[in-house]
Enzyme design. Structure first.
Site, mmCIF file in Angstrom:
data_model
loop_
_atom_site.group_PDB
_atom_site.id
_atom_site.type_symbol
_atom_site.label_atom_id
_atom_site.label_comp_id
_atom_site.label_asym_id
_atom_site.label_seq_id
_atom_site.Cartn_x
_atom_site.Cartn_y
_atom_site.Cartn_z
ATOM 1 N N ASP A 169 47.702 41.092 33.987
ATOM 2 C CA ASP A 169 46.373 41.599 34.320
ATOM 3 C C ASP A 169 45.403 41.333 33.166
ATOM 4 O O ASP A 169 45.732 41.598 32.006
ATOM 5 C CB ASP A 169 46.486 43.111 34.588
ATOM 6 C CG ASP A 169 45.231 43.685 35.221
ATOM 7 O OD1 ASP A 169 44.534 42.940 35.932
ATOM 8 O OD2 ASP A 169 44.960 44.881 35.001
ATOM 9 N N HIS A 170 44.230 40.820 33.494
ATOM 10 C CA HIS A 170 43.189 40.523 32.496
ATOM 11 C C HIS A 170 43.694 39.695 31.327
ATOM 12 O O HIS A 170 43.499 40.071 30.164
ATOM 13 C CB HIS A 170 42.522 41.812 31.993
ATOM 14 C CG HIS A 170 41.633 42.465 33.006
ATOM 15 N ND1 HIS A 170 40.355 42.019 33.275
ATOM 16 C CD2 HIS A 170 41.843 43.499 33.834
ATOM 17 C CE1 HIS A 170 39.826 42.773 34.227
ATOM 18 N NE2 HIS A 170 40.711 43.667 34.587
ATOM 19 N N GLU A 192 38.205 36.246 37.913
ATOM 20 C CA GLU A 192 37.146 37.240 38.129
ATOM 21 C C GLU A 192 35.764 36.604 38.050
ATOM 22 O O GLU A 192 35.494 35.764 37.205
ATOM 23 C CB GLU A 192 37.283 38.346 37.072
ATOM 24 C CG GLU A 192 36.197 39.407 37.135
ATOM 25 C CD GLU A 192 36.474 40.597 36.192
ATOM 26 O OE1 GLU A 192 37.657 40.920 35.977
ATOM 27 O OE2 GLU A 192 35.499 41.169 35.688
ATOM 28 N N HIS A 239 39.416 45.880 41.475
ATOM 29 C CA HIS A 239 39.807 46.535 40.218
ATOM 30 C C HIS A 239 39.190 47.923 40.192
ATOM 31 O O HIS A 239 38.247 48.207 40.923
ATOM 32 C CB HIS A 239 39.314 45.712 39.026
ATOM 33 C CG HIS A 239 40.113 44.460 38.812
ATOM 34 N ND1 HIS A 239 40.792 44.208 37.640
ATOM 35 C CD2 HIS A 239 40.354 43.406 39.623
ATOM 36 C CE1 HIS A 239 41.413 43.031 37.747
ATOM 37 N NE2 HIS A 239 41.157 42.529 38.931
ATOM 38 N N GLY A 240 39.710 48.788 39.305
ATOM 39 C CA GLY A 240 39.185 50.150 39.241
ATOM 40 C C GLY A 240 39.452 50.859 40.549
ATOM 41 O O GLY A 240 38.639 51.628 41.057
HETATM 42 ZN ZN ZN Z 1 40.764 45.224 35.949
#
Ligand code: ZN
Length: 287
Positions: A81-82, A133, A213-214
């Site tokens: 992730d990220h 993203e 996300h979030g």
């Molecule tokens: Zn994220």
């Protein structure tokens, strides 16, 4: 079994449901995710967030995550992730991750595309999926520090543009797009206000799965609306981690003497119950 993100999300797209991505910065959170998915016979995504490197490095937890996925009775994607650098992407793929996210959303548009193209070429040659993203997801500042864009409320200036998204996906051939439409990382300071029209337009334009996300802390109604508008992967963690910590706090209050290993069991069970409730909503059975 270990599957790529692409394989997992194709099924979610066909069935109009979403798959939870749960972080694994501790063994308890990883076990909670797998057990919750197995008990509900649902697919799951187990993630290592690059910002959690200081809690546990990928060299240590990564091989454990891959082994757990292979042994699981349900389809499990092991995902970075990220990811912020090509080196980190390579590292995750070498360890056996079946999916990576490259977050170059802070770069200029053309630089973002160039970086993502490089990652897609490397990953696809090795049968690994890629999420990227466009637009920016910020953090509430209450946990959810996995963003590099700093702490602030969601801002429409940072939302993903559906027309640009079409170009981005076409030129990069990513397997899933993390889109910004009103969610923030971490614990919400105020009720999120999601832009469903934008989300629908993005999904229609890119013809690929959208990632939210979030994604912990929304109402059940918002989850169902986002799924029906094209969200197939929901990054869900902060509220489950908080549930684990609150269970530990309660246990400490009520027991004496206490032992550390018992705290890990309390945490795991509370996180698992939280994940199970989330998975039941994400499966979108009442559609
Ligand atoms: Zn994220």
């Amino acid at each position: 079994m270990l599957v790529t993100l692409k394989e997992n999300l194709i099924n979610a797209e066909k069935g109009n449901f979403a798959i939870g991505q749960f972080n694994a910065p501790t063994l308890e959170s990883a076990r909670a995710a797998i057990e919750a998915a197995e008990e509900l016979n649902a697919p799951v995504i187990l993630a290592h967030a690059e910002v959690h490197e200081e809690i546990v490095p990928i060299d240590i937890i990564g091989p454990v995550m891959v082994a757990m996925a292979k042994k699981a009775s349900v389809p499990v994607t092991v995902h970075l992730d990220h990811g912020t650098s090509f080196e980190m992407i390579q590292k995750a793929i070498d360890i056996g991750f079946s999916s990576v996210m490259i977050d170059a959303s802070h770069m200029d548009y053309e630089e973002n595309i160039e970086m993502v193209q490089k990652v897609v070429k490397y990953a696809h040659e090795r049968n690994v999926s890629v999420e990227a993203e466009l637009g920016m997801m910020t953090s509430s500042g209450l946990g959810g520090e996995e963003t590099i864009t700093g702490n602030q409320e969601a801002s429409e200036d940072l939302y993903t543009d559906p027309i640009i998204a079409k170009d981005f996906v076409k030129r990069t051939d990513i397997d899933a797009l993390a889109a910004s439409f009103g969610t923030v990382h971490g614990i919400y300071r105020s009720e999120p206000n999601l832009d469903f029209d934008r989300l629908e337009a993005i999904h229609e334009n890119i013809e690929r799965p959208v990632v939210m996300h979030g994604g912990s802390g929304l109402s059940n109604d918002d989850y169902i609306r986002t799924i029906n508008a094209g969200v197939r992967k929901i990054n869900y963690y902060s509220y489950a981690a908080q549930a684990g910590a609150l269970a530990v706090k309660e246990y400490i209050k009520n027991n004496d003497p206490i032992f550390y290993h018992d705290l890990t069991v309390e945490a795991k069970n509370a996180i698992k119950e939280n994940y199970k409730r989330a998975i039941c909503v994400f499966l979108n059975k009442n559609k």
